[in-house]
Design an enzyme around this catalytic site. Structure first.
Site, mmCIF file in Angstrom:
data_model
loop_
_atom_site.group_PDB
_atom_site.id
_atom_site.type_symbol
_atom_site.label_atom_id
_atom_site.label_comp_id
_atom_site.label_asym_id
_atom_site.label_seq_id
_atom_site.Cartn_x
_atom_site.Cartn_y
_atom_site.Cartn_z
ATOM 1 N N LYS A 22 0.744 -1.074 0.027
ATOM 2 C CA LYS A 22 -0.038 -0.109 -0.291
ATOM 3 C C LYS A 22 0.963 1.085 0.018
ATOM 4 C CE LYS A 22 -1.837 1.794 3.910
ATOM 5 N NZ LYS A 22 -1.689 3.306 3.872
ATOM 6 N N ASN A 23 1.691 1.290 0.628
ATOM 7 C CA ASN A 23 2.645 2.662 1.026
ATOM 8 C C ASN A 23 3.532 2.800 -0.022
ATOM 9 O OD1 ASN A 23 1.119 3.245 3.423
ATOM 10 N ND2 ASN A 23 2.403 2.465 4.694
ATOM 11 N N ARG A 93 -4.012 9.876 3.869
ATOM 12 C CA ARG A 93 -2.922 10.563 4.238
ATOM 13 C C ARG A 93 -1.951 10.844 3.026
ATOM 14 N NH1 ARG A 93 -1.028 13.903 7.761
ATOM 15 N NH2 ARG A 93 1.176 13.582 7.785
ATOM 16 N N CYS A 117 -5.375 8.033 9.035
ATOM 17 C CA CYS A 117 -5.776 7.311 10.461
ATOM 18 C C CYS A 117 -5.372 8.578 11.458
ATOM 19 C CB CYS A 117 -4.697 6.258 10.745
ATOM 20 S SG CYS A 117 -5.008 4.739 9.541
ATOM 21 N N ARG A 122 -0.666 15.435 12.977
ATOM 22 C CA ARG A 122 0.074 14.820 11.963
ATOM 23 C C ARG A 122 0.555 15.853 11.105
ATOM 24 N NH1 ARG A 122 -2.211 9.153 9.373
ATOM 25 N NH2 ARG A 122 -0.159 9.281 8.711
ATOM 26 N N PRO A 123 1.688 16.438 11.531
ATOM 27 C CA PRO A 123 2.095 17.667 10.953
ATOM 28 C C PRO A 123 2.666 17.391 9.538
ATOM 29 C CG PRO A 123 3.588 17.193 12.580
ATOM 30 C CD PRO A 123 2.607 16.213 12.512
ATOM 31 N N ILE A 124 2.848 18.377 8.501
ATOM 32 C CA ILE A 124 3.650 18.360 7.219
ATOM 33 C C ILE A 124 4.749 19.545 7.169
ATOM 34 C CG2 ILE A 124 1.706 17.175 5.838
ATOM 35 C CD1 ILE A 124 1.234 20.051 4.624
ATOM 36 N N ASP A 125 5.154 19.948 8.554
ATOM 37 C CA ASP A 125 6.006 20.979 8.436
ATOM 38 C C ASP A 125 7.424 20.611 7.603
ATOM 39 O OD1 ASP A 125 6.104 19.406 10.933
ATOM 40 O OD2 ASP A 125 7.660 20.368 11.229
ATOM 41 N N GLN A 126 7.876 19.209 7.618
ATOM 42 C CA GLN A 126 8.806 18.998 7.039
ATOM 43 C C GLN A 126 8.901 18.774 5.486
ATOM 44 O OE1 GLN A 126 11.891 18.508 8.992
ATOM 45 N NE2 GLN A 126 10.408 19.533 10.393
ATOM 46 N N ASP A 305 3.566 0.550 12.198
ATOM 47 C CA ASP A 305 2.387 -0.116 11.626
ATOM 48 C C ASP A 305 1.865 -1.405 11.968
ATOM 49 O OD1 ASP A 305 1.727 2.400 10.523
ATOM 50 O OD2 ASP A 305 2.695 1.913 8.602
ATOM 51 N N ARG A 397 -9.257 -0.117 3.514
ATOM 52 C CA ARG A 397 -8.166 1.225 2.935
ATOM 53 C C ARG A 397 -6.817 0.312 2.577
ATOM 54 N NH1 ARG A 397 -6.977 5.212 6.702
ATOM 55 N NH2 ARG A 397 -5.160 5.426 5.558
HETATM 56 N N1 EPU Z 1 6.469 14.232 11.383
HETATM 57 C C1 EPU Z 1 6.590 15.738 11.467
HETATM 58 N N2 EPU Z 1 6.575 16.536 10.519
HETATM 59 C C2 EPU Z 1 6.396 16.158 9.194
HETATM 60 C C3 EPU Z 1 5.997 14.832 8.796
HETATM 61 C C4 EPU Z 1 5.915 13.816 10.048
HETATM 62 O O1 EPU Z 1 6.688 16.039 12.930
HETATM 63 O O2 EPU Z 1 6.489 17.188 8.575
HETATM 64 C C5 EPU Z 1 6.393 13.476 12.552
HETATM 65 C C6 EPU Z 1 4.889 12.648 12.833
HETATM 66 O O3 EPU Z 1 4.066 13.356 13.567
HETATM 67 C C7 EPU Z 1 5.261 11.586 13.199
HETATM 68 C C8 EPU Z 1 6.684 11.140 12.561
HETATM 69 O O4 EPU Z 1 7.148 12.092 12.183
HETATM 70 O O5 EPU Z 1 5.556 11.496 14.589
HETATM 71 C C9 EPU Z 1 6.735 10.269 11.293
HETATM 72 O O6 EPU Z 1 5.905 10.382 10.253
HETATM 73 P P1 EPU Z 1 5.972 9.931 8.921
HETATM 74 O O7 EPU Z 1 6.251 11.463 8.136
HETATM 75 O O8 EPU Z 1 6.928 9.161 8.715
HETATM 76 O O9 EPU Z 1 4.657 9.587 8.435
HETATM 77 P P2 EPU Z 1 3.688 9.542 7.298
HETATM 78 O O10 EPU Z 1 4.497 9.676 6.144
HETATM 79 O O11 EPU Z 1 2.404 10.309 7.473
HETATM 80 C C10 EPU Z 1 3.505 7.019 6.715
HETATM 81 C C11 EPU Z 1 2.668 5.717 6.500
HETATM 82 C C12 EPU Z 1 2.270 5.428 7.860
HETATM 83 C C13 EPU Z 1 3.207 5.029 8.987
HETATM 84 C C14 EPU Z 1 4.565 6.142 8.980
HETATM 85 C C15 EPU Z 1 5.489 5.692 9.728
HETATM 86 C C16 EPU Z 1 2.068 6.191 4.283
HETATM 87 C C17 EPU Z 1 0.848 6.644 3.550
HETATM 88 N N3 EPU Z 1 1.669 6.138 5.735
HETATM 89 O O12 EPU Z 1 2.987 8.051 7.285
HETATM 90 O O13 EPU Z 1 1.395 4.417 7.587
HETATM 91 O O14 EPU Z 1 2.632 4.746 10.118
HETATM 92 O O15 EPU Z 1 4.620 6.416 7.655
HETATM 93 O O16 EPU Z 1 6.173 4.871 9.596
HETATM 94 O O17 EPU Z 1 3.110 5.819 3.931
HETATM 95 C C18 EPU Z 1 -0.324 2.929 7.828
HETATM 96 O O18 EPU Z 1 0.149 2.402 6.968
HETATM 97 O O19 EPU Z 1 -1.233 2.359 8.607
HETATM 98 C C19 EPU Z 1 0.298 3.985 8.207
HETATM 99 C C20 EPU Z 1 -0.482 4.994 9.046
#
Ligand code: EPU
Length: 428
Positions: A22-23, A93, A117, A122-126, A305, A397
């Protein structure tokens, strides 16, 4: 509305074939928007997140042709819109990947903020930090994330947190940007390597994916490709844990055992016997699991996960286990549901203390998110009796044919419409 009805208490036995990841799929599909020629993507999982992305790509103007259930041909040459509305993204997401892909294609994107989820904030600042480093201006207006740029150029970006999403989004935005982009403290998940392999198969120049430093030298043109997505590490892990939790014996096929190392190691700690082949793992367990300590971390650590599924196994372990969540602020919302089934779990912030009980009891529960839903299925398979699971759209999903796959392993699991419950449920 639909729910799952699981009659548990039987060990799982047999063979299950794992679908595409999926991811990886939710990153590779938007990445097709960068291509200058049509692409064929194989081994796509048949799940609702993929359907949502394909629908959004069609609305953007891509020509999407389903060749069969797991193969799609996409011609992005007529895409001329840069807007992904809330309705198009439907709370997933991965909608954020349209930001990187559209910035990379058109230098401009307007995308509804990502949903997905609920693990707290769930920030996107990075992600934004990365786009800005490449030269884009990013604003949030009228509930939409908007990125514009006159000219983008390669840059160095150090991620303050290891983020899968930010790493992928910066790769997407930078692949066709002139100059060298370096992502430091990058995430190393298998799906990041898969995305790099996909982009490189079209002629991109991405090095270091799978390490914490990724170097992207921008290219002008990406040719068409025929690419097969890697197997889903988390789907595989879910069936592995289900096998162990039911005292079963299951061969999980079409997997990359290297991607499963941390899961294999923890299941062995918990007493499972695991045989590893080239493209399969066979998991069996006799008696109750042993208690152990688990800490979730970015890859190659134990995946967050898999945390709810592992907690469900440890809920029936002999002794006291400790799970520490090292990725998300709040990923224990499902614990309440497990306690309805008799689990003894105390949560304190990012830590859960699990005092193993002999078994779980059937109860009506909810899938509070995708992996929590998988955990509820495993709990239902452990419990001797009928467990009903509501809000299963979360599970759809991310898990292809979940009823068929578990049924083939001997599980008694059915998908029913809520107003069409079987007689024994109406009497309950
Ligand atoms: N974070 C920040 N700033 C950002 C982005 C992330 O502080 O700009 C923090 C988050 O709050 C979190 C950590 O960094 O504490 C990791 O977040 P990440 O960005 O790695 O997560 P994601 O990309 O939103 C993906 C998977 C998730 C999985 C996480 C961690 C996808 C679509 N989703 O999410 O998968 O939990 O990586 O491995 O790839 C799932 O499949 O069930 C799922 C939720």
């Amino acid at each position: 509305m639909e729910k799952f009805v699981v009659k548990g208490g039987k060990p799982l036995k047999g063979e299950v074939c794992i679908s595409g990841a999926k991811n990886a799929a939710v990153a590779i599909l938007p990445a097709v928007l960068l291509a200058d020629e049509p692409c064929t993507i194989e081994n796509l999982p048949d799940i609702s997140d993929v359907a949502t992305i394909l629908r959004a790509m069609k609305i953007l103007g891509a020509n999407v042709r389903l060749i069969n259930k797991t193969t799609v041909e996409i011609d992005p040459s007529h895409v001329n819109s840069f807007v992904v509305s809330k309705e198009m993204a439907e709370g997933m997401r991965a909608s954020s990947y349209f930001l990187g892909a559209l910035i990379g294609r058109m230098g401009r994107a307007r995308v509804a903020p990502p949903g997905g989820c609920d693990f707290g904030v769930r920030p996107i600042d990075q992600h934004i930090k990365g786009f800005e480093a490449l030269g884009a201006t990013v604003t949030i207006e009228n509930g939409m994330v908007e990125a514009r740029s006159k000219k983008l150029s390669g840059s160095s970006i150090y991620l303050d947190v290891v983020s899968v999403g930010a790493t992928i989004n910066i790769m997407l935005a930078a692949t066709k940007v002139k100059g060298l982009t370096i992502i430091e403290n990058a995430a190393r998940e298998p799906h990041i390597v898969d995305l790099a392999n996909f982009l490189n198969s079209m002629g991109a120049n991405i090095m270091g994916a799978g390490t914490s430093v990724i170097k992207i030298r921008g290219v002008d043109y990406l040719k068409g490709t025929d690419y097969s997505i890697i197997p889903d590490q988390i789907e595989a892990g879910t069936y592995m844990v289900a096998a162990a939790a039911t005292g079963g014996d299951v061969k999980v096929t079409n997997v990359t055992p290297k991607h499963l190392e941390s899961i294999i190691a923890k299941l062995r700690d918990a007493g499972a016997v695991i045989e590893e082949g080239d493209e399969y793992v066979r998991v069996s367990m006799k008696g109750r699991p042993k208690a152990c300590k688990v800490k979730t971390m970015p890859h190659p650590g134990f995946p967050t996960d898999m945390q709810p599924q592992m907690a469900t196994l440890l809920a029936i372990a002999e002794g006291t286990s400790i799970i520490t969540e090292g990725v998300w602020d709040s990923r224990f919302r499902y614990v309440e549901q497990l306690t309805f089934m008799g689990a003894d779990i105390q949560v304190d912030g990012k830590m859960a203390v699990i005092s193993g009980v002999k078994t779980l009891n059937p109860a009506p529960v909810k899938a509070v998110d995708l992996r929590a839903g998988a955990a509820m299925i495993i709990a239902g398979l452990i419990a001797d009796g009928v467990t009903e699971i509501e809000e299963i759209d979360h599970i759809d999903r991310g898990y292809e044919n979940v009823v068929e796959k578990f049924s083939n392993l001997g599980a008694d699991i059915k998908r029913i419409r809520v107003n069409n419950a079987p007689e024994y449920l109406k009497q309950a």
